[in-house]
Design an enzyme around this catalytic site. Structure first.
Site, PDB file in Angstrom:
ATOM      1  N   TYR A   1     102.056  36.878  34.227  1.00 38.56           N
ATOM      2  CA  TYR A   1     102.800  36.063  35.179  1.00 38.56           C
ATOM      3  C   TYR A   1     102.056  34.771  35.468  1.00 38.56           C
ATOM      4  O   TYR A   1     100.893  34.600  35.066  1.00 38.56           O
ATOM      5  CB  TYR A   1     103.056  36.846  36.475  1.00 38.56           C
ATOM      6  CG  TYR A   1     101.849  37.024  37.370  1.00 38.56           C
ATOM      7  CD1 TYR A   1     100.816  37.887  37.031  1.00 38.56           C
ATOM      8  CD2 TYR A   1     101.728  36.307  38.571  1.00 38.56           C
ATOM      9  CE1 TYR A   1      99.707  38.051  37.858  1.00 38.56           C
ATOM     10  CE2 TYR A   1     100.627  36.470  39.399  1.00 38.56           C
ATOM     11  CZ  TYR A   1      99.619  37.337  39.036  1.00 38.56           C
ATOM     12  OH  TYR A   1      98.520  37.482  39.848  1.00 38.56           O
TER      13      TYR A   1
ATOM     14  N   GLU B   1      85.453  37.724  42.275  1.00 35.21           N
ATOM     15  CA  GLU B   1      86.496  36.851  42.819  1.00 35.21           C
ATOM     16  C   GLU B   1      87.279  37.621  43.874  1.00 35.21           C
ATOM     17  O   GLU B   1      87.004  38.797  44.135  1.00 35.21           O
ATOM     18  CB  GLU B   1      87.426  36.357  41.707  1.00 35.21           C
ATOM     19  CG  GLU B   1      88.208  37.474  41.030  1.00 35.21           C
ATOM     20  CD  GLU B   1      89.163  36.981  39.958  1.00 35.21           C
ATOM     21  OE1 GLU B   1      89.603  35.823  40.014  1.00 35.21           O
ATOM     22  OE2 GLU B   1      89.497  37.786  39.066  1.00 35.21           O
TER      23      GLU B   1
ATOM     24  N   LEU C   1      89.594  35.450  36.877  1.00 36.75           N
ATOM     25  CA  LEU C   1      90.719  34.717  36.312  1.00 36.75           C
ATOM     26  C   LEU C   1      90.340  33.237  36.392  1.00 36.75           C
ATOM     27  O   LEU C   1      89.926  32.766  37.456  1.00 36.75           O
ATOM     28  CB  LEU C   1      91.984  34.959  37.141  1.00 36.75           C
ATOM     29  CG  LEU C   1      93.195  34.162  36.663  1.00 36.75           C
ATOM     30  CD1 LEU C   1      93.805  34.830  35.442  1.00 36.75           C
ATOM     31  CD2 LEU C   1      94.229  34.020  37.760  1.00 36.75           C
TER      32      LEU C   1
HETATM   33  N1  PMP Z   1      91.977  35.161  40.864  1.00 42.95           N
HETATM   34  C1  PMP Z   1      92.999  36.012  41.014  1.00 42.95           C
HETATM   35  C2  PMP Z   1      92.751  37.474  40.815  1.00 42.95           C
HETATM   36  C3  PMP Z   1      94.273  35.534  41.363  1.00 42.95           C
HETATM   37  O1  PMP Z   1      95.310  36.382  41.501  1.00 42.95           O
HETATM   38  C4  PMP Z   1      94.459  34.141  41.590  1.00 42.95           C
HETATM   39  C5  PMP Z   1      95.797  33.612  42.029  1.00 42.95           C
HETATM   40  N2  PMP Z   1      96.726  33.643  41.011  1.00 42.95           N
HETATM   41  C6  PMP Z   1      93.365  33.288  41.401  1.00 42.95           C
HETATM   42  C7  PMP Z   1      92.140  33.831  41.045  1.00 42.95           C
HETATM   43  C8  PMP Z   1      93.502  31.806  41.584  1.00 42.95           C
HETATM   44  O2  PMP Z   1      94.202  31.239  40.515  1.00 42.95           O
HETATM   45  P1  PMP Z   1      95.043  29.890  40.674  1.00 42.95           P
HETATM   46  O3  PMP Z   1      94.119  28.885  41.272  1.00 42.95           O
HETATM   47  O4  PMP Z   1      95.448  29.560  39.291  1.00 42.95           O
HETATM   48  O5  PMP Z   1      96.195  30.212  41.567  1.00 42.95           O
END
Ligand code: PMP
Length: 285
Positions: free
Chosen positions: A33, A182, A207
């Site tokens: 997603y 994270e 991520l």
């Molecule tokens: N880590 C995780 C596990 C997440 O779910 C998200 C949010 N999607 C992020 C980091 C931050 O990613 P982004 O800045 O692309 O929203």
């Protein structure tokens, strides 16, 4: 106003939006997603989200359901039909519908594509940033491939619920080495007493957040020192500031970790400055 979803080629009322119960997303979490922020009706940093989506898909060997330009057009149409000025768009692609069998369907089936959009309350988000959030730490219990934005989020769901039950907003996963990886839905950062911003490298355990990547450009432009390295929960407790990043949170100050105040116990000046400057470095489409 009725909310509109896009489901495999059709726009429909969200209440009627449905997928087959043999969809592999439903059966196996066999899908990925993306979430993008919507500002002034535009998609924030869409090219970066597209690139991450394509990478997630290729890592689990699912084909893009349509070309990138066509997909962007559908996303814009979902935003338009839902009249979202400020909010988020959610896009999910699964391996498709097939009789339940763990191995990939053979021959391959068409991937399923669903997209929704919703309005968020901008003032509420700003008020939250002005106050800062509390986080708790929980043991890291996810698989090593968290670089793939998979819909398989059970550990994240349980961690977030635990945070909520403990009066916090986010949970930080801590590995067996004592280092924070994270958040359950965000990347984790601290600011040392010397003013250096620290976040874990994207090489492992996280991520690769789009907000994280854009924020690195903000840091460089503002000439704020950055160290990409692991940090422990103990170091976070001693830090001058802490914050999390995610597409719908931007830079969200953290004022408490496991019940103990971070720094002065109020949102830090660097976090707030980064939040203010962030969208000057984003793309809008
Ligand atoms: N880590 C995780 C596990 C997440 O779910 C998200 C949010 N999607 C992020 C980091 C931050 O990613 P982004 O800045 O692309 O929203």
């Amino acid at each position: 106003m009725a909310r509109i979803a896009y489901v495999n080629g059709r726009y429909c009322d969200l209440r009627d939006a449905a997928v087959n119960i043999e969809d592999r997303g439903y059966q196996f979490s066999d899908g990925v997603y993306e979430v993008c922020e919507i500002r002034n009706g535009s998609l924030v940093d869409l090219p970066r989200h597209m690139a991450r989506l394509k990478r997630s898909l290729s890592e689990i060997r699912i084909a893009m359901p349509m070309g990138e330009a066509a997909l962007a057009a559908v996303m814009h149409e979902v935003v338009r039909r839902n009249r979202v000025h400020y909010g988020l768009i959610y896009l999910q692609i699964t391996r498709g519908v097939a009789h339940r069998d763990h191995a990939f369907p053979s021959p391959a089936v068409k991937p399923s594509l669903t997209i929704t959009a919703k309005s968020l309350n901008f003032e509420k988000n700003q008020a939250m940033a002005a106050k800062g959030i509390a986080v708790i730490t929980v043991p890291e219990n996810r698989w090593p491939r968290v670089d793939i934005k998979s819909v398989s989020l059970l550990p994240n769901v349980l961690a977030k619920q635990q945070a909520k039950e403990q009066g916090a907003y986010e949970a930080w996963f801590v590995g067996s080495d004592g280092c924070v990886t994270e958040g359950s839905s965000s990347n984790a950062w601290i600011v040392t007493k010397a003013g250096t911003v620290v976040t874990r490298s994207a090489e492992s355990g996280i991520l690769p957040g789009i907000t994280r990547a854009v924020l690195m450009e903000v840091l460089a432009a503002l000439q704020i020192r950055l160290e990409e390295r692991p940090f422990t929960a103990a170091e976070a407790h001693e830090a001058a500031e802490a914050f999390v990043t995610a597409s719908t949170q931007i830079v969200m100050p953290v004022v408490k970790i496991d019940g103990k105040p971070v720094g002065t116990g109020a949102p830090g000046p660097i976090a707030l400055k980064l939040r203010d400057h962030f969208h000057g470095f984003s793309s809008f489409s």
